[in-house]
Design a protein around this motif. Structure first.
Motif, mmCIF file in Angstrom:
data_model
loop_
_atom_site.group_PDB
_atom_site.id
_atom_site.type_symbol
_atom_site.label_atom_id
_atom_site.label_comp_id
_atom_site.label_asym_id
_atom_site.label_seq_id
_atom_site.Cartn_x
_atom_site.Cartn_y
_atom_site.Cartn_z
ATOM 1 N N LEU A 1 -8.282 -7.076 7.911
ATOM 2 C CA LEU A 1 -9.506 -6.636 8.578
ATOM 3 C C LEU A 1 -9.185 -5.625 9.677
ATOM 4 C CD1 LEU A 1 -12.557 -6.885 8.811
ATOM 5 C CD2 LEU A 1 -12.212 -8.792 10.407
ATOM 6 N N LYS A 2 -8.138 -5.877 10.449
ATOM 7 C CA LYS A 2 -7.761 -4.948 11.513
ATOM 8 C C LYS A 2 -7.318 -3.600 10.946
ATOM 9 C CE LYS A 2 -6.458 -8.484 14.896
ATOM 10 N NZ LYS A 2 -5.324 -9.135 15.610
ATOM 11 N N ILE A 3 -6.640 -3.606 9.816
ATOM 12 C CA ILE A 3 -6.247 -2.347 9.177
ATOM 13 C C ILE A 3 -7.491 -1.565 8.770
ATOM 14 C CG2 ILE A 3 -5.217 -1.365 7.096
ATOM 15 C CD1 ILE A 3 -3.057 -3.519 7.266
ATOM 16 N N ILE A 4 -8.445 -2.228 8.131
ATOM 17 C CA ILE A 4 -9.665 -1.545 7.681
ATOM 18 C C ILE A 4 -10.446 -0.986 8.867
ATOM 19 C CG2 ILE A 4 -11.916 -1.883 6.579
ATOM 20 C CD1 ILE A 4 -10.546 -3.983 4.772
ATOM 21 N N LEU A 5 -10.541 -1.763 9.937
ATOM 22 C CA LEU A 5 -11.318 -1.329 11.105
ATOM 23 C C LEU A 5 -10.560 -0.337 11.981
ATOM 24 C CD1 LEU A 5 -12.920 -4.733 12.193
ATOM 25 C CD2 LEU A 5 -13.863 -2.979 10.688
ATOM 26 N N GLY A 6 -9.301 -0.057 11.646
ATOM 27 C CA GLY A 6 -8.522 0.908 12.420
ATOM 28 C C GLY A 6 -7.907 0.332 13.677
ATOM 29 N N ALA A 7 -7.933 -0.998 13.811
ATOM 30 C CA ALA A 7 -7.372 -1.629 15.003
ATOM 31 C C ALA A 7 -5.859 -1.768 14.919
ATOM 32 C CB ALA A 7 -8.004 -3.007 15.210
ATOM 33 N N GLU A 8 -5.318 -1.664 13.707
ATOM 34 C CA GLU A 8 -3.875 -1.675 13.512
ATOM 35 C C GLU A 8 -3.507 -0.574 12.535
ATOM 36 O OE1 GLU A 8 -2.100 -5.339 12.422
ATOM 37 O OE2 GLU A 8 -2.780 -6.423 14.209
ATOM 38 N N PRO A 9 -2.294 -0.005 12.618
ATOM 39 C CA PRO A 9 -1.874 1.048 11.694
ATOM 40 C C PRO A 9 -1.675 0.484 10.294
ATOM 41 C CG PRO A 9 -0.037 0.371 13.064
ATOM 42 C CD PRO A 9 -1.257 -0.304 13.630
ATOM 43 N N ILE A 10 -1.740 1.348 9.312
ATOM 44 C CA ILE A 10 -1.595 0.899 7.928
ATOM 45 C C ILE A 10 -0.226 0.272 7.692
ATOM 46 C CG2 ILE A 10 -0.814 3.152 7.095
ATOM 47 C CD1 ILE A 10 -3.027 0.578 5.216
ATOM 48 N N ASP A 11 0.777 0.716 8.413
ATOM 49 C CA ASP A 11 2.116 0.165 8.219
ATOM 50 C C ASP A 11 2.246 -1.276 8.696
ATOM 51 O OD1 ASP A 11 3.038 2.424 7.004
ATOM 52 O OD2 ASP A 11 3.903 3.312 8.814
ATOM 53 N N SER A 12 1.246 -1.796 9.393
ATOM 54 C CA SER A 12 1.290 -3.206 9.770
ATOM 55 C C SER A 12 1.209 -4.092 8.526
ATOM 56 C CB SER A 12 0.161 -3.544 10.743
ATOM 57 O OG SER A 12 -1.104 -3.372 10.139
ATOM 58 N N PHE A 13 0.795 -3.499 7.411
ATOM 59 C CA PHE A 13 0.814 -4.239 6.147
ATOM 60 C C PHE A 13 2.227 -4.694 5.816
ATOM 61 C CE2 PHE A 13 1.520 -4.383 1.565
ATOM 62 C CZ PHE A 13 0.536 -5.262 1.157
ATOM 63 N N ASP A 14 3.214 -3.812 6.001
ATOM 64 C CA ASP A 14 4.602 -4.155 5.688
ATOM 65 C C ASP A 14 5.107 -5.278 6.584
ATOM 66 O OD1 ASP A 14 4.690 -2.038 3.763
ATOM 67 O OD2 ASP A 14 4.929 -0.629 5.425
ATOM 68 N N GLN A 15 4.696 -5.251 7.835
ATOM 69 C CA GLN A 15 5.070 -6.327 8.752
ATOM 70 C C GLN A 15 4.419 -7.636 8.327
ATOM 71 O OE1 GLN A 15 4.194 -5.531 12.882
ATOM 72 N NE2 GLN A 15 4.604 -7.639 13.512
ATOM 73 N N PHE A 16 3.166 -7.555 7.894
ATOM 74 C CA PHE A 16 2.470 -8.742 7.399
ATOM 75 C C PHE A 16 3.235 -9.365 6.238
ATOM 76 C CE2 PHE A 16 -0.008 -9.582 3.514
ATOM 77 C CZ PHE A 16 -0.400 -10.887 3.780
ATOM 78 N N VAL A 17 3.700 -8.552 5.298
ATOM 79 C CA VAL A 17 4.422 -9.068 4.138
ATOM 80 C C VAL A 17 5.657 -9.857 4.585
ATOM 81 C CG1 VAL A 17 5.717 -8.455 2.062
ATOM 82 C CG2 VAL A 17 3.576 -7.270 2.591
ATOM 83 N N GLU A 18 6.395 -9.300 5.520
ATOM 84 C CA GLU A 18 7.596 -9.977 6.003
ATOM 85 C C GLU A 18 7.240 -11.286 6.704
ATOM 86 O OE1 GLU A 18 10.710 -9.135 5.282
ATOM 87 O OE2 GLU A 18 9.759 -7.580 4.039
ATOM 88 N N GLU A 19 6.211 -11.255 7.545
ATOM 89 C CA GLU A 19 5.811 -12.476 8.257
ATOM 90 C C GLU A 19 5.288 -13.525 7.282
ATOM 91 O OE1 GLU A 19 3.110 -11.630 11.396
ATOM 92 O OE2 GLU A 19 4.455 -10.233 12.427
ATOM 93 N N TRP A 20 4.542 -13.089 6.303
ATOM 94 C CA TRP A 20 4.002 -14.015 5.299
ATOM 95 C C TRP A 20 5.138 -14.736 4.581
ATOM 96 C CZ3 TRP A 20 4.266 -14.603 -0.009
ATOM 97 C CH2 TRP A 20 3.297 -15.428 -0.595
ATOM 98 N N LYS A 21 6.147 -13.996 4.203
ATOM 99 C CA LYS A 21 7.288 -14.601 3.513
ATOM 100 C C LYS A 21 8.031 -15.583 4.414
ATOM 101 C CE LYS A 21 8.151 -10.738 0.334
ATOM 102 N NZ LYS A 21 9.133 -9.699 -0.087
ATOM 103 N N GLU A 22 8.256 -15.181 5.662
ATOM 104 C CA GLU A 22 9.035 -16.002 6.588
ATOM 105 C C GLU A 22 8.305 -17.272 7.005
ATOM 106 O OE1 GLU A 22 9.798 -13.395 9.807
ATOM 107 O OE2 GLU A 22 11.264 -12.152 8.707
ATOM 108 N N GLN A 23 6.966 -17.195 7.094
ATOM 109 C CA GLN A 23 6.183 -18.321 7.607
ATOM 110 C C GLN A 23 5.763 -19.318 6.524
ATOM 111 O OE1 GLN A 23 2.980 -16.961 10.153
ATOM 112 N NE2 GLN A 23 4.299 -15.432 11.145
ATOM 113 N N GLY A 24 6.340 -19.193 5.345
ATOM 114 C CA GLY A 24 6.066 -20.163 4.299
ATOM 115 C C GLY A 24 5.739 -19.556 2.950
ATOM 116 N N GLY A 25 5.442 -18.269 2.918
ATOM 117 C CA GLY A 25 5.063 -17.633 1.666
ATOM 118 C C GLY A 25 6.145 -17.678 0.606
ATOM 119 N N ASP A 26 7.400 -17.473 1.016
ATOM 120 C CA ASP A 26 8.493 -17.532 0.040
ATOM 121 C C ASP A 26 8.613 -18.922 -0.565
ATOM 122 O OD1 ASP A 26 9.313 -14.924 -0.014
ATOM 123 O OD2 ASP A 26 10.925 -15.161 1.464
ATOM 124 N N GLN A 27 8.487 -19.958 0.277
ATOM 125 C CA GLN A 27 8.580 -21.324 -0.231
ATOM 126 C C GLN A 27 7.403 -21.649 -1.147
ATOM 127 O OE1 GLN A 27 10.998 -23.442 -0.227
ATOM 128 N NE2 GLN A 27 9.807 -25.003 -1.301
#
Length: 391
Positions: A353-379
């Protein structure tokens, strides 16, 4: 049955999710006034949204219109059915299916972390920045108010828009001609639709309850009497409705109007609780010519108008030849999901939502992917893979 069976015992009564998907509802009268045709692609949709914002489609000499009404419920996931006013079709046009488990190189992957999702977010971010989505998308409490008050020219929703919110919109603008399409298409001319979780809610009784049979009796009475007068309250839940109910009844209504069948041909179909009333009243509800579905060709005073309009205008898209159904590899929650999925889902939704609204840069998507994996997504992915391979 799979979702409610534990150690060989059935522990709940599952609901049956009716077949449906997000489709484009658009003001045909606005298109006609501006000399436009329904959009085929996302670029076409963007151009129409721009025209709806800039070219005074409502003729009031004010720049007060919205291209595409939208809510913060961006898309449905493998747990939840489709959201109204979502953006699922735009994601799908980019080959993105966030919230679903997909197969890539023979292995389960989560659609939200794939590059296609980033591509879709780039487009949505651009559209919002240009003022083509609802400018108050992040703060508006009720997305439908832009449709009801006549501001918005397009929105995505299931076939049932004739139930809600269009009746409220017609109170303000009786001639607003809302039509529905399986659009926009992807680069190969396909319209991808997510197939919802077969069962997303369940009827259960707590252990030790004195009269567990009571809720079953209530459900039986509900099943018997729900459609006594040929109408349904859309937020109610019939646990045993056929999944193809809307599709079947849409085809039945079309057959009656085209003269290929009569109401008598549908006798004995008691599992479709609204069918008898529909086929017996459709010719009093839909005015001639029967092949024209504009709002001026309807008897809006008919008791069956809302359902008939939904089935014929929205439901006709069930038969669109460009539809390609996308199923999640699994709709089951794994052990790690039970612990971590709430936080992972919040991370996903807030970032997108923040990416769409311009509140975060599009590259925050890549950071999201890493955090998602680390916080349980990989498991979770490991567990989904194990469950999938075990099937």
């Amino acid at each position: 049955m799979e979702q409610v069976t534990f150690d060989g015992k059935m522990m709940a009564v599952p609901s049956v999710t009716a077949e449906d998907f997000s489709m484009l509802w658009i003001r045909q009268d606005w298109l006609d006034r501006l000399g436009l045709k329904p959009p085929k692609t996302v670029d076409d949709l963007e151009a129409i949204a721009k025209a709806f914002v800039e070219n005074d489609p409502d003729g009031n000499s004010k720049r007060d219109t919205i291209g595409l009404a939208s809510s913060t419920g961006l898309y449905n996931d493998f747990n939840n059915s489709a959201f109204a006013f979502d953006l699922t079709p735009i994601f799908a046009a980019y080959g993105s299916f966030p919230g679903y488990w997909l197969s890539k190189d023979g292995k389960p992957v989560y659609g939200s972390v794939l590059p296609e999702t980033k591509d879709a977010l780039v487009k949505l971010r651009e559209m919002y920045a240009k003022g083509l989505l609802d400018p108050e998308m992040g703060i508006r409490k009720e997305a439908e108010e832009t449709v009801i008050n006549g501001q918005a020219g397009m929105f995505f929703q299931g076939f049932y828009a004739g139930y809600w919110p269009l009746p409220s919109a017609w109170q303000n603008e009786p001639k607003a001609n809302w039509q529905a399409y399986a659009l926009p298409l992807d680069a190969n001319g396909a319209y991808h639709v997510k197939v919802d979780n077969p069962s997303s809610s369940f009827l259960v009784v707590r252990k030790g309850y004195a009269h567990p049979e009571a809720i079953i009796k209530i459900n039986n009475l509900y099943l018997r009497d729900e459609f006594k007068y040929g109408t349904r309250f859309m937020l109610s839940r019939n646990f045993f409705a056929p999944a193809d109910e809307a599709r079947y009844e849409s085809k039945a209504a079309q057959d009656i109007l085209m003269g290929t069948k009569t109401p008598a041909d549908f006798k004995g179909k008691s599992e479709y609780k609204l069918l008898e009333n529909l086929v017996s009243t459709i010719k009093q509800t839909k005015l001639k010519p029967y092949d024209q579905h504009g709002i001026s060709y309807w008897n809006k005073h008919s008791d069956s108008f809302m359902r008939s309009y939904s089935l014929l205008v929205g439901g006709r898209n069930f038969f669109d030849p460009n539809i390609h159904k996308v199923r999640s590899l699994t709709y089951i929650r794994t052990p790690t999901m039970e612990k971590a999925w709430g936080e992972l889902s919040k991370l996903e939704h807030d970032t997108f939502l923040k990416i769409i609204l311009g509140a975060e840069p599009i590259d925050s998507f890549d950071q999201f992917v890493e955090e998602w994996k680390e916080q349980g997504g990989d498991q979770v992915t490991v567990e989904v893979t194990a469950a999938h391979n075990h099937r």
